[in-house]
Design a protein around this motif. Structure first.
Motif, PDB file in Angstrom:
ATOM      1  N   GLY A  97     -13.160  15.608   5.049  1.00  0.00           N
ATOM      2  CA  GLY A  97     -11.764  15.800   5.395  1.00  0.00           C
ATOM      3  C   GLY A  97     -11.058  16.683   4.399  1.00  0.00           C
ATOM      4  N   PRO A  98      -9.768  16.888   4.635  1.00  0.00           N
ATOM      5  CA  PRO A  98      -8.980  17.776   3.776  1.00  0.00           C
ATOM      6  C   PRO A  98      -8.919  17.277   2.332  1.00  0.00           C
ATOM      7  CG  PRO A  98      -7.778  17.228   5.786  1.00  0.00           C
ATOM      8  CD  PRO A  98      -8.983  16.348   5.740  1.00  0.00           C
ATOM      9  N   ILE A  99      -8.957  18.222   1.430  1.00  0.00           N
ATOM     10  CA  ILE A  99      -8.957  17.902   0.000  1.00  0.00           C
ATOM     11  C   ILE A  99      -7.696  17.146  -0.408  1.00  0.00           C
ATOM     12  CG2 ILE A  99      -7.990  20.099  -0.761  1.00  0.00           C
ATOM     13  CD1 ILE A  99     -10.000  19.920  -3.145  1.00  0.00           C
ATOM     14  N   ASP A 100      -6.564  17.427   0.236  1.00  0.00           N
ATOM     15  CA  ASP A 100      -5.331  16.737  -0.153  1.00  0.00           C
ATOM     16  C   ASP A 100      -5.404  15.237   0.135  1.00  0.00           C
ATOM     17  OD1 ASP A 100      -5.224  17.738   2.568  1.00  0.00           O
ATOM     18  OD2 ASP A 100      -3.124  17.121   2.646  1.00  0.00           O
ATOM     19  N   ILE A 101      -6.107  14.848   1.186  1.00  0.00           N
ATOM     20  CA  ILE A 101      -6.277  13.417   1.475  1.00  0.00           C
ATOM     21  C   ILE A 101      -7.161  12.784   0.399  1.00  0.00           C
ATOM     22  CG2 ILE A 101      -7.314  11.741   3.062  1.00  0.00           C
ATOM     23  CD1 ILE A 101      -6.400  13.485   5.382  1.00  0.00           C
ATOM     24  N   ILE A 102      -8.242  13.472   0.038  1.00  0.00           N
ATOM     25  CA  ILE A 102      -9.157  12.949  -0.978  1.00  0.00           C
ATOM     26  C   ILE A 102      -8.424  12.806  -2.316  1.00  0.00           C
ATOM     27  CG2 ILE A 102     -11.303  13.354  -2.254  1.00  0.00           C
ATOM     28  CD1 ILE A 102     -12.248  14.976   0.260  1.00  0.00           C
ATOM     29  N   VAL A 103      -7.681  13.840  -2.699  1.00  0.00           N
ATOM     30  CA  VAL A 103      -6.926  13.802  -3.963  1.00  0.00           C
ATOM     31  C   VAL A 103      -5.939  12.638  -3.943  1.00  0.00           C
ATOM     32  CG1 VAL A 103      -5.205  15.022  -5.358  1.00  0.00           C
ATOM     33  CG2 VAL A 103      -7.214  16.246  -4.521  1.00  0.00           C
ATOM     34  N   GLY A 104      -5.230  12.471  -2.842  1.00  0.00           N
ATOM     35  CA  GLY A 104      -4.266  11.378  -2.728  1.00  0.00           C
ATOM     36  C   GLY A 104      -4.910  10.014  -2.914  1.00  0.00           C
ATOM     37  N   ARG A 105      -6.093   9.844  -2.353  1.00  0.00           N
ATOM     38  CA  ARG A 105      -6.793   8.563  -2.488  1.00  0.00           C
ATOM     39  C   ARG A 105      -7.301   8.362  -3.909  1.00  0.00           C
ATOM     40  NH1 ARG A 105      -9.941   8.386   3.369  1.00  0.00           N
ATOM     41  NH2 ARG A 105      -8.010   8.242   4.582  1.00  0.00           N
ATOM     42  N   LEU A 106      -7.804   9.430  -4.517  1.00  0.00           N
ATOM     43  CA  LEU A 106      -8.275   9.320  -5.906  1.00  0.00           C
ATOM     44  C   LEU A 106      -7.129   8.969  -6.849  1.00  0.00           C
ATOM     45  CD1 LEU A 106     -10.778  12.314  -6.254  1.00  0.00           C
ATOM     46  CD2 LEU A 106     -11.316   9.876  -6.266  1.00  0.00           C
ATOM     47  N   GLU A 107      -5.963   9.561  -6.618  1.00  0.00           N
ATOM     48  CA  GLU A 107      -4.815   9.302  -7.490  1.00  0.00           C
ATOM     49  C   GLU A 107      -4.315   7.868  -7.377  1.00  0.00           C
ATOM     50  OE1 GLU A 107      -2.192  12.500  -6.343  1.00  0.00           O
ATOM     51  OE2 GLU A 107      -3.058  13.856  -7.841  1.00  0.00           O
ATOM     52  N   LYS A 108      -4.569   7.213  -6.240  1.00  0.00           N
ATOM     53  CA  LYS A 108      -4.151   5.818  -6.050  1.00  0.00           C
ATOM     54  C   LYS A 108      -5.144   4.831  -6.674  1.00  0.00           C
ATOM     55  CE  LYS A 108      -1.702   6.719  -1.767  1.00  0.00           C
ATOM     56  NZ  LYS A 108      -1.781   6.648  -0.316  1.00  0.00           N
ATOM     57  N   ARG A 109      -6.342   5.303  -6.980  1.00  0.00           N
ATOM     58  CA  ARG A 109      -7.386   4.437  -7.528  1.00  0.00           C
ATOM     59  C   ARG A 109      -7.040   4.087  -8.971  1.00  0.00           C
ATOM     60  NH1 ARG A 109     -13.558   6.401  -6.814  1.00  0.00           N
ATOM     61  NH2 ARG A 109     -12.884   8.001  -8.281  1.00  0.00           N
ATOM     62  N   ARG A 110      -7.120   2.825  -9.310  1.00  0.00           N
ATOM     63  CA  ARG A 110      -6.784   2.366 -10.658  1.00  0.00           C
ATOM     64  C   ARG A 110      -8.007   1.762 -11.331  1.00  0.00           C
ATOM     65  NH1 ARG A 110      -3.432   5.500 -10.415  1.00  0.00           N
ATOM     66  NH2 ARG A 110      -1.364   5.214  -9.619  1.00  0.00           N
ATOM     67  N   GLY A 111      -8.123   2.020 -12.639  1.00  0.00           N
ATOM     68  CA  GLY A 111      -9.182   1.391 -13.423  1.00  0.00           C
ATOM     69  C   GLY A 111     -10.569   1.945 -13.180  1.00  0.00           C
ATOM     70  N   HIS A 112     -10.676   3.120 -12.583  1.00  0.00           N
ATOM     71  CA  HIS A 112     -11.992   3.712 -12.341  1.00  0.00           C
ATOM     72  C   HIS A 112     -12.286   4.749 -13.417  1.00  0.00           C
ATOM     73  CE1 HIS A 112     -15.337   5.707 -10.274  1.00  0.00           C
ATOM     74  NE2 HIS A 112     -15.451   4.574  -9.597  1.00  0.00           N
TER      75      HIS A 112
END
Length: 156
Positions: A97-112
């Motif tokens: 999928g689009p990179i902006d969706i992936i980036v958005g999900r990565l930015e929400k990930r905590r403690g990784h």
């Protein structure tokens, strides 16, 4: 599905986790022992006739071949041939999928341990699956229930 679930990130060595946490991309030398360990997990579950899901960034064709065949994939250095009996039967699900969706999900990930800044190196490394690999591509733009249904339909 009632299947066992494994997150490949849990199997990274402390050295790999430290390297990624410092923003340093992993290379083949870092990933191959990790992939061999994951193959061993999948082989153990397969021997027990346990269906298994492994969440894993198997970015290259060679990495997926190691998951299927283990260390012999490295030793032979030969790509899997069409019709060749694979060591393990694995359906790879390529979430795309689009990179902006992936980036958005990565930015929400905590403690990784992997920072979002490493995404570019992963995308640069990515070799999307293609025939004769056993795979499906599923869009991450779909809802989670739609994604799960598409994967279930491919399995069953």
């Amino acid at each position: 599905l009632g299947w066992k679930f494994y997150d490949a990130d849990d199997y990274h060595s402390p050295e790999n986790k430290k390297k990624m946490a410092e923003g340093i991309p992993l290379n083949d030398e870092d990933r191959i022992p990790w992939l061999c360990a994951l193959h061993d997990v999948l082989r153990r579950e397969d021997s027990s006739r346990q269906d298994t899901i492994l969440a894993c960034s198997a970015l290259k064709k060679m990495y997926r071949h190691i998951l299927v065949s283990g260390a012999s994939a490295i030793e032979s250095n030969q790509p899997e041939q069409p019709g060749e009996k694979a060591a393990l039967k694995i359906l790879f699900v390529h979430l795309d999928g689009p990179i902006d969706i992936i980036v958005g999900r990565l930015e929400k990930r905590r403690g990784h341990f992997m920072p979002p800044e490493l995404l570019k190196s992963q995308l640069d490394t990515l070799e999307p699956p293609r025939a004769p690999e056993n795979f499906i591509t599923v869009s991450i733009e779909k809802s989670l229930p739609e994604i799960v249904l598409e994967i279930e339909c491919a399995i069953f």
